[in-house]
Scaffold this motif. Structure first.
Motif, mmCIF file in Angstrom:
data_model
loop_
_atom_site.group_PDB
_atom_site.id
_atom_site.type_symbol
_atom_site.label_atom_id
_atom_site.label_comp_id
_atom_site.label_asym_id
_atom_site.label_seq_id
_atom_site.Cartn_x
_atom_site.Cartn_y
_atom_site.Cartn_z
ATOM 1 N N ALA A 144 -5.088 -1.124 17.689
ATOM 2 C CA ALA A 144 -5.475 -1.863 16.492
ATOM 3 C C ALA A 144 -4.268 -2.593 15.919
ATOM 4 C CB ALA A 144 -6.065 -0.915 15.452
ATOM 5 N N THR A 145 -4.529 -3.517 15.012
ATOM 6 C CA THR A 145 -3.468 -4.289 14.375
ATOM 7 C C THR A 145 -3.365 -3.915 12.902
ATOM 8 O OG1 THR A 145 -3.735 -6.163 15.890
ATOM 9 C CG2 THR A 145 -2.657 -6.603 13.781
ATOM 10 N N LEU A 146 -2.187 -3.507 12.488
ATOM 11 C CA LEU A 146 -1.914 -3.126 11.109
ATOM 12 C C LEU A 146 -1.037 -4.175 10.454
ATOM 13 C CD1 LEU A 146 -1.796 -1.028 8.726
ATOM 14 C CD2 LEU A 146 0.279 -0.142 9.833
ATOM 15 N N LEU A 147 -1.417 -4.600 9.256
ATOM 16 C CA LEU A 147 -0.583 -5.476 8.447
ATOM 17 C C LEU A 147 0.095 -4.646 7.375
ATOM 18 C CD1 LEU A 147 0.435 -8.206 7.349
ATOM 19 C CD2 LEU A 147 -1.722 -8.382 6.078
ATOM 20 N N VAL A 148 1.420 -4.688 7.343
ATOM 21 C CA VAL A 148 2.186 -4.006 6.294
ATOM 22 C C VAL A 148 2.706 -5.078 5.351
ATOM 23 C CG1 VAL A 148 4.124 -2.499 5.745
ATOM 24 C CG2 VAL A 148 2.835 -2.150 7.874
ATOM 25 N N ASN A 149 2.178 -5.098 4.149
ATOM 26 C CA ASN A 149 2.590 -6.075 3.151
ATOM 27 C C ASN A 149 3.798 -5.525 2.405
ATOM 28 O OD1 ASN A 149 2.479 -8.402 1.552
ATOM 29 N ND2 ASN A 149 1.173 -7.422 0.021
ATOM 30 N N GLY A 150 4.988 -6.039 2.761
ATOM 31 C CA GLY A 150 6.229 -5.512 2.212
ATOM 32 C C GLY A 150 6.892 -4.553 3.181
ATOM 33 N N VAL A 151 7.065 -5.004 4.408
ATOM 34 C CA VAL A 151 7.563 -4.122 5.470
ATOM 35 C C VAL A 151 9.047 -3.828 5.341
ATOM 36 C CG1 VAL A 151 8.211 -5.885 7.172
ATOM 37 C CG2 VAL A 151 7.260 -3.699 7.963
ATOM 38 N N ALA A 197 -1.366 -15.499 3.624
ATOM 39 C CA ALA A 197 -2.553 -15.160 4.419
ATOM 40 C C ALA A 197 -2.727 -16.113 5.597
ATOM 41 C CB ALA A 197 -3.794 -15.169 3.531
ATOM 42 N N ASP A 198 -2.473 -17.401 5.380
ATOM 43 C CA ASP A 198 -2.596 -18.372 6.475
ATOM 44 C C ASP A 198 -1.563 -18.088 7.560
ATOM 45 O OD1 ASP A 198 -4.712 -19.725 5.337
ATOM 46 O OD2 ASP A 198 -3.426 -21.177 4.296
ATOM 47 N N ARG A 199 -0.378 -17.682 7.146
ATOM 48 C CA ARG A 199 0.659 -17.375 8.145
ATOM 49 C C ARG A 199 0.302 -16.113 8.935
ATOM 50 N NH1 ARG A 199 3.632 -19.312 3.759
ATOM 51 N NH2 ARG A 199 4.197 -17.245 2.953
ATOM 52 N N VAL A 200 -0.335 -15.145 8.284
ATOM 53 C CA VAL A 200 -0.780 -13.946 9.002
ATOM 54 C C VAL A 200 -1.884 -14.313 9.988
ATOM 55 C CG1 VAL A 200 -1.910 -11.699 8.794
ATOM 56 C CG2 VAL A 200 -0.106 -12.339 7.181
ATOM 57 N N ARG A 201 -2.799 -15.164 9.575
ATOM 58 C CA ARG A 201 -3.874 -15.597 10.489
ATOM 59 C C ARG A 201 -3.292 -16.259 11.740
ATOM 60 N NH1 ARG A 201 -6.230 -17.140 5.438
ATOM 61 N NH2 ARG A 201 -8.094 -15.870 4.966
ATOM 62 N N ALA A 202 -2.255 -17.050 11.549
ATOM 63 C CA ALA A 202 -1.628 -17.715 12.685
ATOM 64 C C ALA A 202 -0.933 -16.710 13.601
ATOM 65 C CB ALA A 202 -0.628 -18.755 12.186
ATOM 66 N N ALA A 203 -0.361 -15.670 12.993
ATOM 67 C CA ALA A 203 0.358 -14.662 13.779
ATOM 68 C C ALA A 203 -0.585 -13.682 14.456
ATOM 69 C CB ALA A 203 1.327 -13.899 12.874
ATOM 70 N N ALA A 204 -1.779 -13.525 13.882
ATOM 71 C CA ALA A 204 -2.756 -12.573 14.430
ATOM 72 C C ALA A 204 -4.107 -13.257 14.555
ATOM 73 C CB ALA A 204 -2.858 -11.346 13.530
ATOM 74 N N GLY A 206 -6.469 -12.720 16.371
ATOM 75 C CA GLY A 206 -7.554 -11.764 16.570
ATOM 76 C C GLY A 206 -7.899 -10.996 15.318
ATOM 77 N N GLY A 207 -7.194 -11.278 14.224
ATOM 78 C CA GLY A 207 -7.451 -10.605 12.962
ATOM 79 C C GLY A 207 -6.654 -9.312 12.813
ATOM 80 N N VAL A 208 -6.749 -8.717 11.647
ATOM 81 C CA VAL A 208 -6.084 -7.439 11.386
ATOM 82 C C VAL A 208 -7.145 -6.392 11.099
ATOM 83 C CG1 VAL A 208 -3.993 -8.540 10.516
ATOM 84 C CG2 VAL A 208 -5.782 -7.883 8.901
ATOM 85 N N ASP A 209 -6.838 -5.152 11.470
ATOM 86 C CA ASP A 209 -7.800 -4.052 11.341
ATOM 87 C C ASP A 209 -7.541 -3.178 10.116
ATOM 88 O OD1 ASP A 209 -9.176 -4.532 13.943
ATOM 89 O OD2 ASP A 209 -7.151 -4.119 14.699
ATOM 90 N N GLY A 210 -6.344 -3.267 9.574
ATOM 91 C CA GLY A 210 -6.017 -2.470 8.402
ATOM 92 C C GLY A 210 -4.833 -3.080 7.681
#
Length: 306
Positions: A144-151, A197-204, A206-210
């Motif tokens: 799965a793909t995890l997005l950490v906001n503030g990694v 959000a647009d930059r995350v969409r470009a990087a993923a 396939g979307g993010v799962d969490g």
């Protein structure tokens, strides 16, 4: 009498001082430890400023700084099992970590593995354990793909490493200055700021799962739209907003079992607490200023010579 670093009022650094305090007495379910190291965290100065964690008991002044420590058991309180005088342990503190002696709740304390340094152990109960709890709560499967906001912060750094160890793809938002560091953790870095959000969409694509949110505010509102299932959103920064968006706050376990699991990850090389600076207890003020001013990367720990 043991020495401790504390604040006598709510306010700025002018409220801080060293003091000799009575020896703590461990009550039921408590351990008295001789501190060898203590973690220094942003929440320490925030509490001095008057911050109160929701559901926590009001701060009683004077209040010793610090919420995590590692050391050697000196006394065992009534009803405690599994610990003995001389054991090397670490956990969250009841009476502050910036001290020569402190009390730990036995239920939230773990034995320190011999291969784990005092400073690494002392910095695990807050950031790393929070990250571990968040990932258990999200329960994302390998792949799965995890997005950490503030990694780039302490919890984010630990979460990225634990998630990668679990077979997750990790995308992390952080400032441009932290790009190289994020990438060194195996994270796909996305610059934070407007339009994230647009930059995350470009990087993923396939979307993010969490989403593990450690920032809150406008970025959390923007990023929440990336999730088809908002129950896979947890926040350690903006609990009310997360709930309003269909997510939830990170639920902390605060158990010795979690600390033991996190320590095992460090020992096997899957998790690096990134303790980049240490200060002796006598320089607790300098350590706290370094964290408060934000001029450091990684974790800071205090050491107590014995």
């Amino acid at each position: 009498m043991p020495t401790a670093y504390l604040h006598t009022a709510f306010g700025g650094p002018e409220t801080e001082t060293f003091a000799d305090l009575p020896r703590p007495v461990p009550g039921p379910g408590r351990l008295l430890i001789a501190v060898r190291a203590a973690g220094v965290n942003p929440v320490d100065w925030k509490r001095r400023d008057g911050y109160q964690r929701a559901g926590a008991a009001p701060t009683v002044l004077p209040s010793v700084f610090g919420s995590e420590a590692a050391g050697v058991v000196e006394e065992v309180g009534p009803g405690v099992e599994g610990f003995a005088v001389g054991d090397e342990v670490f956990g969250g503190t009841d009476t502050g970590g910036y001290a020569e002696l402190t009390l730990l709740p036995a239920a939230g304390t773990a034995h320190k593995p011999a291969a784990l340094s005092w400073t690494d152990a002392a910095t695990l109960p807050v950031a790393a354990a929070t990250a571990y709890d968040a990932l258990v709560q999200l329960a994302l499967p390998a792949g799965a793909t995890l997005l950490v906001n503030g990694v780039g912060g302490g919890v984010g750094v630990a979460a990225a490493q634990i998630a990668r160890h679990r077979g997750l793809t990790v995308i992390g938002t952080a400032s441009a200055a932290k790009r190289s560091f994020a990438q060194s953790l195996g994270v796909i870095h996305v610059p934070s700021g407007e339009g994230v959000a647009d930059r995350v969409r470009a990087a993923a694509p396939g979307g993010v799962d969490g989403i593990l949110d450690l920032v809150g505010g406008d970025s959390l509102r923007e990023l929440a739209d990336l999730l088809a299932d908002r129950s896979h959103l947890v926040s350690g920064a903006d609990k009310a907003l997360a709930a309003s968006l269909g997510g939830s706050a990170i639920v902390r376990a605060r158990t010795g079992a979690v600390l033991s699991a996190v320590a095992a990850l460090v020992v096997e090389g899957a998790l690096d607490p990134y303790v980049t600076r240490t200060f002796p207890l006598a320089e607790a003020d300098k350590a706290l200023r370094a964290v408060e001013q934000g001029h450091t990367r990684g974790k800071i720990a205090l050491t107590v010579d014995r």
